[in-house]
Enzyme design. Structure first.
Site, mmCIF file in Angstrom:
data_model
loop_
_atom_site.group_PDB
_atom_site.id
_atom_site.type_symbol
_atom_site.label_atom_id
_atom_site.label_comp_id
_atom_site.label_asym_id
_atom_site.label_seq_id
_atom_site.Cartn_x
_atom_site.Cartn_y
_atom_site.Cartn_z
ATOM 1 N N HIS A 1 -1.497 1.560 -4.320
ATOM 2 C CA HIS A 1 -1.877 2.967 -4.198
ATOM 3 C C HIS A 1 -0.994 3.905 -5.013
ATOM 4 C CE1 HIS A 1 -3.949 1.772 -0.160
ATOM 5 N NE2 HIS A 1 -4.624 1.392 -1.213
ATOM 6 N N GLN B 1 0.852 -1.196 0.000
ATOM 7 C CA GLN B 1 0.000 0.000 0.000
ATOM 8 C C GLN B 1 0.885 1.243 0.000
ATOM 9 O OE1 GLN B 1 -3.387 -0.630 3.047
ATOM 10 N NE2 GLN B 1 -1.885 -2.185 3.532
HETATM 11 P P1 NAD Z 1 -1.500 2.789 8.771
HETATM 12 O O1 NAD Z 1 -0.744 4.062 8.953
HETATM 13 O O2 NAD Z 1 -2.964 2.808 8.859
HETATM 14 O O3 NAD Z 1 -0.970 1.732 9.851
HETATM 15 C C1 NAD Z 1 0.394 1.534 10.080
HETATM 16 C C2 NAD Z 1 0.536 0.227 10.813
HETATM 17 O O4 NAD Z 1 1.920 -0.064 10.931
HETATM 18 C C3 NAD Z 1 -0.037 0.261 12.234
HETATM 19 O O5 NAD Z 1 -0.855 -0.875 12.414
HETATM 20 C C4 NAD Z 1 1.205 0.194 13.119
HETATM 21 O O6 NAD Z 1 0.970 -0.493 14.329
HETATM 22 C C5 NAD Z 1 2.168 -0.560 12.231
HETATM 23 N N1 NAD Z 1 3.589 -0.360 12.494
HETATM 24 C C6 NAD Z 1 4.210 0.744 12.975
HETATM 25 N N2 NAD Z 1 5.529 0.528 13.057
HETATM 26 C C7 NAD Z 1 5.767 -0.730 12.611
HETATM 27 C C8 NAD Z 1 6.923 -1.535 12.462
HETATM 28 N N3 NAD Z 1 8.142 -1.096 12.796
HETATM 29 N N4 NAD Z 1 6.788 -2.786 11.957
HETATM 30 C C9 NAD Z 1 5.570 -3.266 11.622
HETATM 31 N N5 NAD Z 1 4.431 -2.553 11.772
HETATM 32 C C10 NAD Z 1 4.525 -1.303 12.245
HETATM 33 O O7 NAD Z 1 -0.969 2.168 7.410
HETATM 34 P P2 NAD Z 1 -1.697 1.406 6.231
HETATM 35 O O8 NAD Z 1 -2.501 0.265 6.775
HETATM 36 O O9 NAD Z 1 -0.650 1.118 5.219
HETATM 37 O O10 NAD Z 1 -2.725 2.454 5.626
HETATM 38 C C11 NAD Z 1 -2.338 3.770 5.401
HETATM 39 C C12 NAD Z 1 -2.494 4.283 4.001
HETATM 40 O O11 NAD Z 1 -1.602 5.380 3.854
HETATM 41 C C13 NAD Z 1 -2.135 3.329 2.920
HETATM 42 O O12 NAD Z 1 -3.105 3.505 1.979
HETATM 43 C C14 NAD Z 1 -0.804 3.820 2.345
HETATM 44 O O13 NAD Z 1 -0.895 3.858 0.936
HETATM 45 C C15 NAD Z 1 -0.673 5.209 2.780
HETATM 46 N N6 NAD Z 1 0.672 5.595 3.288
HETATM 47 C C16 NAD Z 1 1.817 5.236 2.638
HETATM 48 C C17 NAD Z 1 3.040 5.621 3.156
HETATM 49 C C18 NAD Z 1 4.300 5.215 2.453
HETATM 50 O O14 NAD Z 1 4.329 5.078 1.246
HETATM 51 N N7 NAD Z 1 5.364 5.008 3.207
HETATM 52 C C19 NAD Z 1 3.116 6.354 4.305
HETATM 53 C C20 NAD Z 1 1.940 6.729 4.930
HETATM 54 C C21 NAD Z 1 0.719 6.317 4.405
#
Ligand code: NAD
Length: 236
Positions: free
Chosen positions: A115, A97
């Site tokens: 995404h 995602q």
């Molecule tokens: P989310 O932000 O809803 O959830 C993040 C999850 O990661 C939480 O459950 C948390 O407990 C867990 N987490 C935190 N640190 C961790 C670690 N070290 N190891 C494993 N798990 C850990 O994220 P989501 O479910 O991906 O949904 C968010 C949406 O936002 C998605 O659609 C995504 O496309 C987008 N997004 C993408 C990025 C990116 O590209 N890096 C960043 C932010 C949001």
């Protein structure tokens, strides 16, 4: 924690399903959690079609910043484990995602980006999508046809790309090992994948420091960080 290690040779098709938590460990901020981007920026002004139609420059500035921030971060041990498995097993797909390209920077090649990606642009007038891998801001904001380019990202209220969804659906429904990492399971339709994998008989494992919306679906839930749990799970 007592982790039962996985022998990848016992599985024919493996899917790693990743969310923002996977990249959070590299330093890329999540959207909603602590330090999340949407606490500082209102997505209605930066991450929807309407915002882009109203003020494309402002939306581009925001995404330029996301690119610059992502480049300050680096893949961690968990990304490396996935890449190493892809190198020795013929059927390993990442369904992510995330839009930051961190799996590819770790050397992964079979990555389905549900995404979109901050490293691509598209011209909706001419109907093309292209990489923009400039090491920093987007190289171009305007197409040669005169239309404003658009970061190739699924914003709020956007439909997911049907071809991408079809590929991800097929991968998840055919896998026999499904490992979910760092997703809270609240963003649909991606949140339906654990149930899909489970219903087709895959062994389903969740890695997350916190319980997710889907934790009850999994055969095994390991509480912790991706960069620590993945090496333990695969004994690498
Ligand atoms: P989310 O932000 O809803 O959830 C993040 C999850 O990661 C939480 O459950 C948390 O407990 C867990 N987490 C935190 N640190 C961790 C670690 N070290 N190891 C494993 N798990 C850990 O994220 P989501 O479910 O991906 O949904 C968010 C949406 O936002 C998605 O659609 C995504 O496309 C987008 N997004 C993408 C990025 C990116 O590209 N890096 C960043 C932010 C949001």
């Amino acid at each position: 924690m007592n982790i039962k290690t996985i022998d990848i040779n016992k599985f024919k098709r493996i899917v790693f399903f990743t969310g923002a938590g996977m990249s959070a460990e590299s330093g890329v901020p999540t959207y909603r959690g602590e330090g999340g981007v949407w606490h500082e920026y209102n997505w209605r002004e930066y991450a929807c079609q309407e915002a882009w139609e109203t003020d494309p420059e402002k939306v581009f500035d925001f995404h330029d910043l996301r690119r610059e921030e992502a480049l300050k971060c680096f893949p961690h041990k968990g990304h490396e484990v996935i890449t190493a498995i892809q190198e020795v097993h013929a059927n390993v797909l990442v369904v992510t995602q995330n839009i930051d390209g961190m799996h590819q920077r770790a050397g992964s090649n079979n990555v389905i980006e549900l995404h979109g990606s901050i490293w691509r642009v598209r011209c909706d007038r001419e109907g093309w999508v292209k990489d923009d891998l400039n090491h920093g801001p987007f190289e171009k904001r305007k197409c040669d046809c005169g239309a404003c380019l658009r970061p190739d990202i699924i914003w709020f209220s956007d439909m997911l790309d049907p071809n991408t969804v079809q590929q991800a659906d097929a991968a998840v429904s055919q896998c026999d090992l499904f490992i979910s990492i760092g997703t809270s399971g609240v963003v649909w339709p991606a949140a339906g994948y654990p149930q899909l994998a489970k219903s087709t008989g895959a062994l389903c494992i969740e890695l997350n420091p916190q319980p997710s919306e889907q934790s009850l679906i999994y055969d095994r839930v390991y509480k912790g960080k991706a960069g620590e749990l993945l090496p333990q799970l695969f004994n690498m």
